[in-house]
Enzyme design. Structure first.
Site, short mmCIF file in Angstrom:
data_model
loop_
_atom_site.label_atom_id
_atom_site.label_comp_id
_atom_site.label_asym_id
_atom_site.label_seq_id
_atom_site.Cartn_x
_atom_site.Cartn_y
_atom_site.Cartn_z
N ASP A 102 -11.31 3.64 -6.58
CA ASP A 102 -10.47 2.46 -6.41
C ASP A 102 -11.36 1.25 -6.13
OD1 ASP A 102 -8.10 0.80 -5.44
OD2 ASP A 102 -7.15 2.77 -5.68
N HIS A 147 -6.63 -2.52 -1.80
CA HIS A 147 -5.89 -1.54 -2.59
C HIS A 147 -6.30 -0.12 -2.26
CE1 HIS A 147 -4.68 0.51 -6.43
NE2 HIS A 147 -3.63 -0.28 -6.29
N VAL A 164 2.66 9.37 9.13
CA VAL A 164 1.52 10.24 8.91
C VAL A 164 1.33 10.47 7.42
CG1 VAL A 164 2.90 12.36 9.07
CG2 VAL A 164 0.47 12.41 9.64
N SER A 308 0.63 2.92 -8.25
CA SER A 308 -0.57 3.13 -7.43
C SER A 308 -0.23 3.78 -6.11
CB SER A 308 -1.25 1.78 -7.16
OG SER A 308 -1.93 1.30 -8.29
#
Length: 388
Positions: A102, A147, A164, A308
């Site tokens: 990423d 991101h 979580v 994403s």
């Protein structure tokens, strides 16, 4: 010109998978002058007896889903994918690492990070990028996009001040493959396709069990992007998840459209596929991807929407399955992970697959239940001995 081996070999010698896929025979050629490689020179290089083919390097980019530094925790997302039940069986294992390819991942109270790598090295054109864009190194931090850090929280957040993560005891390996361009007032994630490929191979060779790629590029000619290194990852037993795309059409984005990759579309809190989620027969599964609350830069939190955000739910689910399999004394292949996840997904109708939903909404609780059932059946099976 400078000539350099494109990929680092995994060991002291090239292994059989590297040789089979030709990774040992790929060389990068870099001009020592400001003169770009023209078509005539590329064509001339291709005529050399020792050269099989020549490809020009290209920069690929895609808009990154915007993040906002406010909003309420999206606890519905974990409930939708069955996390409460899943975490009664396992919360993952530190030995199972998830490589996040990423924009980089920054330290955050929610995240347990293993050493990573930065592969962003954009020559020429680095001056058009925001932040670090030269000299690949071992610092895989994000210079300001957020991101990758947001994606990582969905996978493995400890749950201190946010829901979580799917696999909170697994570790994140940050692999920075995307720089950031600013266009029309927003950031575009961009990187050299070959550098992304180098990041994939490095993650495989450094022990990643799962690779999450919340990115996708369109095919612009030649062979499908990333095909060779994704095949390498599959041969080495690594599960690969990817975003299906955010253009809301029936379109092919890579690596999500490659064989064996789990391409993930998005759903909202009502279980509906939003208008931005790219669809088609390449979509494997869908997962929450609208207004997802997760970790951001500088220890903060915020919301983001996109495929994403959906892909890391499936990456975390794969990590939990691999962790649980190890706990039960067995091993899952990438095909085994895909089979369990698609068999237990919650389908919107009566058909096996849907062009918008794929096999359905991932259900981590049911996936782990099926895995345990299959392990129980194996352990209960009587041992037979061949006749003398």
């Amino acid at each position: 010109m400078w000539f350099t081996q494109e990929y680092e070999q995994a060991g002291e010698e090239w292994n059989p998978d590297e040789r089979h896929l030709g990774l040992d025979r790929i060389v990068r050629v870099v001009s020592q002058t400001d003169q770009p490689f023209g078509r005539d020179l590329i064509a001339e290089l291709a005529t050399l007896p020792s050269v099989n083919r020549v490809d020009a390097m290209s920069i690929a980019g895609a808009p990154l889903p915007p993040t906002t530094g406010h909003g309420r925790p999206s606890r519905w997302a974990g409930e939708m994918v069955g996390l409460p039940e899943a975490h009664l069986r396992t919360r993952g294992a530190p030995a199972v690492t998830v490589a996040v390819l990423d924009t980089g991942v920054n330290p955050h109270p929610e995240l347990a990070l293993s050493p990573g790598r930065d592969f962003v090295d954009i020559i020429p054109g680095s001056d058009t990028f925001v932040g670090d864009s030269l000299d690949a190194d071992r610092v895989a931090e994000d210079p300001g996009v957020g991101h990758g850090t947001h994606v990582s929280g969905i996978i493995a957040a400890r749950g201190l001040a946010m829901p979580v993560g799917v696999a909170p005891r697994c570790r994140i390996v940050p692999v920075r493959v995307l720089g950031a361009l600013e266009r029309d007032g927003r950031l575009i994630g961009a990187g050299v396709v070959d550098n992304i490929d180098s990041g994939i191979k490095w993650a495989v060779d450094n022990g990643a069990a799962v690779i999450n790629m919340s990115l996708g590029i369109r095919r612009t000619g030649g062979g499908p992007p990333h095909a060779r290194v994704i095949a390498y990852a599959r041969r080495r037993g690594v599960v690969v998840t990817a975003a299906s795309g955010n253009d809301g059409t029936d379109a092919l984005y890579y690596p999500g459209s490659l064989p064996g990759v789990l391409a993930v579309g998005a759903v909202d809190s009502d279980g509906s596929v939003p208008g931005f989620s790219t669809w088609g027969r390449q979509v494997s599964l869908v997962a929450p991807g609208v207004d997802i609350y997760s970790s951001l830069l500088d220890g903060t939190y915020g919301l983001a929407s996109g495929t994403s955000q959906a892909a890391p739910f499936v990456a975390g689910a794969a990590a939990l399955l691999l962790s649980r399999a190890a706990e039960r004394g067995t091993r899952l292949t990438p095909d085994g992970v895909t089979r369990v996840l698609t068999a237990t997904a919650n389908r919107p109708g009566t058909t096996w697959r849907d062009r918008h939903y794929g096999a359905g909404v991932v259900d981590v609780g049911d996936a782990l239940r099926l895995l345990d059932l299959e392990c129980d059946q194996i352990s209960d099976r009587p041992v037979t001995h061949p006749a003398a």
